[in-house]
Design an enzyme around this catalytic site. Structure first.
Site, PDB file in Angstrom:
ATOM      1  N   ASP A 145       0.825  -1.215   0.000  1.00 52.19           N
ATOM      2  CA  ASP A 145       0.000   0.000   0.000  1.00 52.19           C
ATOM      3  C   ASP A 145       0.863   1.271   0.000  1.00 52.19           C
ATOM      4  O   ASP A 145       2.101   1.198  -0.057  1.00 52.19           O
ATOM      5  CB  ASP A 145      -0.931  -0.061   1.229  1.00 52.19           C
ATOM      6  CG  ASP A 145      -2.291   0.586   0.990  1.00 52.19           C
ATOM      7  OD1 ASP A 145      -2.432   1.359   0.032  1.00 52.19           O
ATOM      8  OD2 ASP A 145      -3.203   0.315   1.789  1.00 52.19           O
ATOM      9  N   ASP A 204     -10.030   3.589  -3.507  1.00 49.56           N
ATOM     10  CA  ASP A 204     -10.774   2.437  -2.982  1.00 49.56           C
ATOM     11  C   ASP A 204     -12.208   2.375  -3.504  1.00 49.56           C
ATOM     12  O   ASP A 204     -12.922   3.374  -3.531  1.00 49.56           O
ATOM     13  CB  ASP A 204     -10.826   2.477  -1.457  1.00 49.56           C
ATOM     14  CG  ASP A 204      -9.464   2.223  -0.832  1.00 49.56           C
ATOM     15  OD1 ASP A 204      -8.464   2.166  -1.569  1.00 49.56           O
ATOM     16  OD2 ASP A 204      -9.410   2.083   0.405  1.00 49.56           O
TER      17      ASP A 204
HETATM   18  C1  GLA Z   1      -5.951   1.360   1.486  1.00 47.25           C
HETATM   19  C2  GLA Z   1      -6.125   0.351   0.363  1.00 47.25           C
HETATM   20  C3  GLA Z   1      -7.291  -0.554   0.695  1.00 47.25           C
HETATM   21  C4  GLA Z   1      -7.048  -1.263   2.023  1.00 47.25           C
HETATM   22  C5  GLA Z   1      -6.800  -0.239   3.115  1.00 47.25           C
HETATM   23  C6  GLA Z   1      -6.347  -0.888   4.409  1.00 47.25           C
HETATM   24  O1  GLA Z   1      -7.041   2.226   1.568  1.00 47.25           O
HETATM   25  O2  GLA Z   1      -6.316   1.005  -0.853  1.00 47.25           O
HETATM   26  O3  GLA Z   1      -7.489  -1.505  -0.337  1.00 47.25           O
HETATM   27  O4  GLA Z   1      -5.936  -2.117   1.891  1.00 47.25           O
HETATM   28  O5  GLA Z   1      -5.792   0.692   2.734  1.00 47.25           O
HETATM   29  O6  GLA Z   1      -6.054   0.035   5.395  1.00 47.25           O
END
Ligand code: GLA
Length: 387
Positions: A145, A204
């Protein structure tokens, strides 16, 4: 003297370094969409069992992926990441063993910054040590991430942060699928192929139609960058989470498949409805996603939100998704010629959701409800048109 070493693997073994890591888009499950930080060994292991029992493993779902919040807030005295002993009483190794014993593979999550998005220790500056841990635990897949990235935000700095983990994974000698999650910020499709097996192209997803549409729209024009071993990732699936209609979930699954996206179920498999499970188990749609040629579908038209996306398949067939993104019913489509098919006496259209077949003289057209798809597999045929 040279000694040739043959490595023989059974179907249930975790992959060796010589395996192609992701010749087709990864398929599996991830806890984040449905559970957020509420992840545990119990959940992951139960899910692995369900994937075996409910037909998902047989349909191709292979990775069982742990997302954020699996570890303690601090490294130990040796500088190692420590799995939360309440959530993972036997550590990650025990979960990996459990998952591997069922012929599945284990994924984990970390971050190319000082902390994960939920505030747990990140891997920036610890790449070698953390990758070595993951390998020792038997991890097969890493989602990496981009939170708390220490203001290292130029493209060169993204490249440095993300290639440091690629090198660290390589140095372990274990085959670990590398999933870059920097949300499309630095156009990873231009630099991640060859570094990672997949890269997020969007922020997301959420369990609503607006997010489905946003992620689809941002991903669909990136078809030139996808190929076997290198996939655009418009984020995990929401099918089953309750915020969309069955038609919208079918649309999500169909669009992800025609875009050769990873198929990562993001729902609670303990409580999923039969209707939603049937979406995840549609073998003909999965076959489009997993087609060996590895082409991402190309949008051939999109006027008024009436999308036509065509994916060339390895046997010469075309997958055609007619997606009505708008709010009113509409009849639209394309032709066999525009889909790139050769001239033929007829074209066999198989509707991959209703399973109905029809022989067309060339029209690939349907009435499509709002927020819905009609998905065809189209093959040339000697049969005479029935319409
Ligand atoms: C980010 C990622 C998500 C998830 C969250 C976890 O937002 O894009 O897919 O993994 O972190 O904290």
């Amino acid at each position: 003297m040279l000694i040739a070493v043959a490595v023989i693997q059974s179907a249930s073994d975790p992959p060796g370094i010589a395996d192609a890591l992701a010749p087709t888009p990864p398929m599996g499950w991830n806890d984040w969409n449905a559970f957020g930080c509420d992840v545990s060994a119990g959940l992951v292991q139960h899910t692995a069992d369900l994937m075996v029992d409910n037909g998902m493993k047989a349909a191709g779902y292979r990775y069982v992926n742990i997302d954020d919040c699996w570890m303690l807030p601090h490294r130990n005295a040796a500088g190692d990441l420590v799995p939360d002993p309440v959530k993972f009483p036997g550590g990650i190794r025990a979960v990996a063993d459990y998952v591997h014993a069922r012929g599945l593979r284990l994924g984990i999550y970390e971050d190319a910054g000082t902390k994960t998005c939920e505030g747990y220790p990140g891997s920036l500056g610890h790449e070698r040590q953390d990758a070595a841990r993951f390998a020792a635990w038997g991890v097969d897949y890493l989602k990496y991430d981009n939170c708390h990235n220490a203001a290292l935000t130029t493209r060169a700095q993204y490249l440095a942060r993300y290639s440091a983990m690629r090198e660290a994974l390589k140095a372990t000698g274990r085959a670990i699928v590398y999933s870059i999650c920097e949300w499309g910020e630095q156009q990873p499709w231009t630099w991640a192929p060859g570094m990672a097996e997949l890269w997020r192209t969007t922020h997301d997803i959420k369990d609503d139609y607006a997010h489905l549409l946003r992620n689809y729209t941002q991903n669909v024009d990136l078809h030139a960058f996808a190929r076997p071993g290198a996939w655009n990732d418009p984020d995990m699936l929401e099918v089953g989470n309750g915020g969309m209609s069955t038609a919208e979930y079918r649309a999500e699954f169909s669009l992800w498949a025609v875009m050769a996206a990873p198929l990562l179920a993001g729902t609670d498999l303990r409580t999923i409805s039969a209707a939603d499970r049937a979406i995840y188990l549609n073998r003909q749609v999965i076959a489009v996603d997993q087609d060996a040629a590895g082409h991402q579908g190309v949008p051939v038209s999109r006027e008024h939100g009436h999308w036509v996306v065509v994916k060339r398949l390895s046997n010469g067939d075309r997958a055609v998704v007619l997606f009505n993104a708008g709010d009113a019913p509409a009849r639209f489509g394309t032709t066999a010629a525009a889909a790139g098919l050769p001239s033929a006496p007829g074209y066999l259209l198989t509707d991959l959701w209703s399973k109905a077949t029809v022989v067309s003289a060339g029209d690939i057209r349907a009435s499509v409800s709002p927020h819905s798809v009609v998905m065809y597999r189209v093959a040339v045929t000697l049969r005479r048109p029935t319409r």
